[in-house]
Design a protein around this motif. Structure first.
Motif, PDB file in Angstrom:
ATOM      1  N   GLY A   1     -16.273  -5.385 -31.527  1.00 31.43           N
ATOM      2  CA  GLY A   1     -15.685  -5.184 -32.853  1.00 31.43           C
ATOM      3  C   GLY A   1     -15.151  -3.778 -33.071  1.00 31.43           C
ATOM      4  O   GLY A   1     -15.304  -3.208 -34.159  1.00 31.43           O
ATOM      5  N   GLU A   2     -14.517  -3.224 -32.065  1.00 33.85           N
ATOM      6  CA  GLU A   2     -14.004  -1.854 -32.151  1.00 33.85           C
ATOM      7  C   GLU A   2     -12.820  -1.775 -33.119  1.00 33.85           C
ATOM      8  O   GLU A   2     -11.914  -2.607 -33.098  1.00 33.85           O
ATOM      9  N   TYR A   3     -12.837  -0.754 -34.004  1.00 32.85           N
ATOM     10  CA  TYR A   3     -11.768  -0.588 -34.984  1.00 32.85           C
ATOM     11  C   TYR A   3     -10.531   0.025 -34.330  1.00 32.85           C
ATOM     12  O   TYR A   3     -10.626   0.927 -33.507  1.00 32.85           O
ATOM     13  N   ARG A   4      -9.374  -0.461 -34.742  1.00 34.19           N
ATOM     14  CA  ARG A   4      -8.120   0.067 -34.234  1.00 34.19           C
ATOM     15  C   ARG A   4      -7.829   1.433 -34.869  1.00 34.19           C
ATOM     16  O   ARG A   4      -8.374   1.758 -35.935  1.00 34.19           O
ATOM     17  N   PRO A   5      -6.952   2.218 -34.218  1.00 30.94           N
ATOM     18  CA  PRO A   5      -6.612   3.532 -34.795  1.00 30.94           C
ATOM     19  C   PRO A   5      -6.015   3.444 -36.195  1.00 30.94           C
ATOM     20  O   PRO A   5      -6.108   4.397 -36.967  1.00 30.94           O
ATOM     21  N   ASN A   6      -5.389   2.320 -36.543  1.00 26.75           N
ATOM     22  CA  ASN A   6      -4.764   2.166 -37.861  1.00 26.75           C
ATOM     23  C   ASN A   6      -5.624   1.302 -38.801  1.00 26.75           C
ATOM     24  O   ASN A   6      -5.094   0.625 -39.687  1.00 26.75           O
ATOM     25  N   TRP A   7      -6.934   1.343 -38.620  1.00 30.33           N
ATOM     26  CA  TRP A   7      -7.834   0.468 -39.378  1.00 30.33           C
ATOM     27  C   TRP A   7      -7.733   0.700 -40.889  1.00 30.33           C
ATOM     28  O   TRP A   7      -7.603  -0.255 -41.667  1.00 30.33           O
ATOM     29  N   TYR A   8      -7.783   1.951 -41.333  1.00 31.24           N
ATOM     30  CA  TYR A   8      -7.743   2.233 -42.772  1.00 31.24           C
ATOM     31  C   TYR A   8      -6.410   1.818 -43.387  1.00 31.24           C
ATOM     32  O   TYR A   8      -6.352   1.408 -44.553  1.00 31.24           O
ATOM     33  N   ALA A   9      -5.333   1.896 -42.616  1.00 28.72           N
ATOM     34  CA  ALA A   9      -4.012   1.526 -43.134  1.00 28.72           C
ATOM     35  C   ALA A   9      -3.877   0.025 -43.336  1.00 28.72           C
ATOM     36  O   ALA A   9      -2.926  -0.427 -43.990  1.00 28.72           O
ATOM     37  N   ARG A  10      -4.816  -0.737 -42.800  1.00 30.86           N
ATOM     38  CA  ARG A  10      -4.766  -2.186 -42.953  1.00 30.86           C
ATOM     39  C   ARG A  10      -5.395  -2.661 -44.257  1.00 30.86           C
ATOM     40  O   ARG A  10      -5.376  -3.866 -44.554  1.00 30.86           O
ATOM     41  N   ALA A  11      -5.973  -1.774 -45.015  1.00 35.04           N
ATOM     42  CA  ALA A  11      -6.601  -2.143 -46.283  1.00 35.04           C
ATOM     43  C   ALA A  11      -5.586  -2.817 -47.210  1.00 35.04           C
ATOM     44  O   ALA A  11      -4.465  -2.337 -47.380  1.00 35.04           O
ATOM     45  N   GLY A  12      -5.980  -3.919 -47.787  1.00 32.05           N
ATOM     46  CA  GLY A  12      -5.094  -4.669 -48.672  1.00 32.05           C
ATOM     47  C   GLY A  12      -4.175  -5.639 -47.963  1.00 32.05           C
ATOM     48  O   GLY A  12      -3.395  -6.338 -48.619  1.00 32.05           O
ATOM     49  N   SER A  13      -4.250  -5.686 -46.645  1.00 34.32           N
ATOM     50  CA  SER A  13      -3.421  -6.627 -45.881  1.00 34.32           C
ATOM     51  C   SER A  13      -4.066  -8.009 -45.867  1.00 34.32           C
ATOM     52  O   SER A  13      -5.132  -8.230 -46.452  1.00 34.32           O
ATOM     53  N   SER A  14      -3.430  -8.944 -45.185  1.00 34.62           N
ATOM     54  CA  SER A  14      -3.958 -10.299 -45.105  1.00 34.62           C
ATOM     55  C   SER A  14      -5.252 -10.324 -44.298  1.00 34.62           C
ATOM     56  O   SER A  14      -5.592  -9.385 -43.577  1.00 34.62           O
ATOM     57  N   GLU A  15      -5.969 -11.422 -44.429  1.00 29.52           N
ATOM     58  CA  GLU A  15      -7.255 -11.556 -43.746  1.00 29.52           C
ATOM     59  C   GLU A  15      -7.094 -11.494 -42.231  1.00 29.52           C
ATOM     60  O   GLU A  15      -7.924 -10.905 -41.530  1.00 29.52           O
ATOM     61  N   ASP A  16      -6.011 -12.076 -41.715  1.00 29.56           N
ATOM     62  CA  ASP A  16      -5.774 -12.057 -40.269  1.00 29.56           C
ATOM     63  C   ASP A  16      -5.495 -10.647 -39.769  1.00 29.56           C
ATOM     64  O   ASP A  16      -5.951 -10.255 -38.680  1.00 29.56           O
ATOM     65  N   VAL A  17      -4.750  -9.867 -40.546  1.00 33.31           N
ATOM     66  CA  VAL A  17      -4.424  -8.494 -40.151  1.00 33.31           C
ATOM     67  C   VAL A  17      -5.691  -7.641 -40.134  1.00 33.31           C
ATOM     68  O   VAL A  17      -5.897  -6.818 -39.232  1.00 33.31           O
ATOM     69  N   ILE A  18      -6.556  -7.840 -41.126  1.00 31.63           N
ATOM     70  CA  ILE A  18      -7.806  -7.078 -41.183  1.00 31.63           C
ATOM     71  C   ILE A  18      -8.729  -7.473 -40.036  1.00 31.63           C
ATOM     72  O   ILE A  18      -9.350  -6.618 -39.394  1.00 31.63           O
ATOM     73  N   ARG A  19      -8.804  -8.761 -39.759  1.00 30.72           N
ATOM     74  CA  ARG A  19      -9.655  -9.215 -38.640  1.00 30.72           C
ATOM     75  C   ARG A  19      -9.153  -8.647 -37.318  1.00 30.72           C
ATOM     76  O   ARG A  19      -9.942  -8.215 -36.474  1.00 30.72           O
ATOM     77  N   ASP A  20      -7.844  -8.631 -37.147  1.00 28.78           N
ATOM     78  CA  ASP A  20      -7.261  -8.090 -35.915  1.00 28.78           C
ATOM     79  C   ASP A  20      -7.557  -6.602 -35.781  1.00 28.78           C
ATOM     80  O   ASP A  20      -7.573  -6.074 -34.667  1.00 28.78           O
ATOM     81  N   GLY A  21      -7.804  -5.929 -36.893  1.00 33.94           N
ATOM     82  CA  GLY A  21      -8.108  -4.510 -36.858  1.00 33.94           C
ATOM     83  C   GLY A  21      -9.431  -4.178 -36.204  1.00 33.94           C
ATOM     84  O   GLY A  21      -9.708  -3.004 -35.923  1.00 33.94           O
ATOM     85  N   GLN A  22     -10.268  -5.182 -35.957  1.00 37.79           N
ATOM     86  CA  GLN A  22     -11.550  -4.979 -35.293  1.00 37.79           C
ATOM     87  C   GLN A  22     -11.546  -5.502 -33.859  1.00 37.79           C
ATOM     88  O   GLN A  22     -12.596  -5.712 -33.273  1.00 37.79           O
ATOM     89  N   LEU A  23     -10.361  -5.669 -33.294  1.00 33.56           N
ATOM     90  CA  LEU A  23     -10.245  -6.199 -31.936  1.00 33.56           C
ATOM     91  C   LEU A  23      -9.497  -5.215 -31.034  1.00 33.56           C
ATOM     92  O   LEU A  23      -8.634  -5.601 -30.251  1.00 33.56           O
ATOM     93  N   SER A  24      -9.858  -3.953 -31.141  1.00 32.19           N
ATOM     94  CA  SER A  24      -9.123  -2.919 -30.408  1.00 32.19           C
ATOM     95  C   SER A  24      -9.539  -2.821 -28.942  1.00 32.19           C
ATOM     96  O   SER A  24      -8.698  -2.574 -28.074  1.00 32.19           O
TER      97      SER A  24
END
Length: 267
Positions: free
Chosen positions: A134-157
């Motif tokens: 569940g590693e956070y991507r470098p742009n994890w904070y910028a994904r706030a407010g995005s769709s559920e899929d985009v946020i989930r993808d943010g933990q697949l770095s």
């Protein structure tokens, strides 16, 4: 008289090689290949479905305002699905075009089987490691407010999906070209052949660079994915082809042919 004996010996050798090649073309198929195809396809489908629909990425503690997760969410020049499509399709197109030259169902089957096996190993390992870490991507904070899929993808770095796919496919293609050209045969070793065999790695490297440059993955994510891709493609390639140092490196293996048979064949 000695010259005549040598000529007769060479004729017999050539005739034996032709007969062996003919036997291999006729007898290479084994029912056990069906099991290999089944296992490979099952691994790809099951790991994809389970990781996407039945499992969620592990929750990790992330200190507030962490610099490593504060990069902007940029739009890369090539979408992820385009990169993955190119990585998978380009080697397949090359395999098909190459069959115009050699016209071998044996070779086409083995190169496609090994290619599928490499993706089975790669995708199974990468997808489950991503979920487990569940590693956070470098742009994890910028994904706030995005769709559920985009946020989930943010933990697949970790490890990088795109890089692992690219290095699995292009490194497999590089091994295939090296085997066909006989780059590392004992009686060969021409530099231009080496250059041609490593050209596919340029594409894999460019994809890895994009993942870092557009803050989709950390450097360690990409390096780990490269290693996974190289190991997966190498292990699968040599299941179906001899080592690159053998004289018959261009010939696919045949389970129904005795191992000693290959010692008499060159390409």
């Amino acid at each position: 008289l000695k010259s005549m004996n040598n000529n007769l010996y060479n004729l017999n050798e050539n005739e034996n090689e032709v007969n062996i090649e003919s036997d291999i073309k006729k007898e290479w198929w084994e029912p056990s290949y069906i099991l290999d195809w089944f296992i490979s396809i099952t691994l790809i489908l099951s790991s994809t479905l389970i990781s996407h629909f039945l499992m969620e990425p592990a929750s990790r503690y992330l200190p507030p305002n962490t610099d490593e997760a504060s990069y902007p969410l940029l739009e890369p020049p090539f979408p992820i699905w385009v990169l993955n499509l190119l990585s998978i399709s380009i080697p397949i197109l090359f395999f098909l075009v190459f069959q115009i030259i050699i016209r071998s169902a044996h070779d086409l089957h083995h190169v496609c089987l090994g290619y599928t096996q490499s993706f089975a190993l790669c995708t199974t390992f990468v997808l489950f490691v991503q979920i487990a870490i569940g590693e956070y991507r470098p742009n994890w904070y910028a994904r706030a407010g995005s769709s559920e899929d985009v946020i989930r993808d943010g933990q697949l770095s970790f490890p990088s999906t795109e890089t692992s796919i690219a290095w699995t496919s292009f490194f497999y293609l590089s091994l295939y070209i090296a085997g066909k050209l006989g780059v590392y045969r004992k009686r060969d070793g021409q530099f231009w052949k080496l250059i041609i065999s490593v050209v596919p790695l340029i594409g894999a490297t460019l994809i890895a660079i994009e993942c870092i440059a557009y803050y989709n993955n950390h450097l360690v994510d990409v390096c780990a994915a490269m290693c996974i891709g190289i190991i997966s493609s190498t292990a699968s390639y040599f299941l179906n082809y001899p080592t690159l140092f053998e004289e018959n490196s261009s010939y696919p293996k045949a389970r129904s042919i005795q191992a000693s048979t290959w010692d008499r064949i060159t390409f």
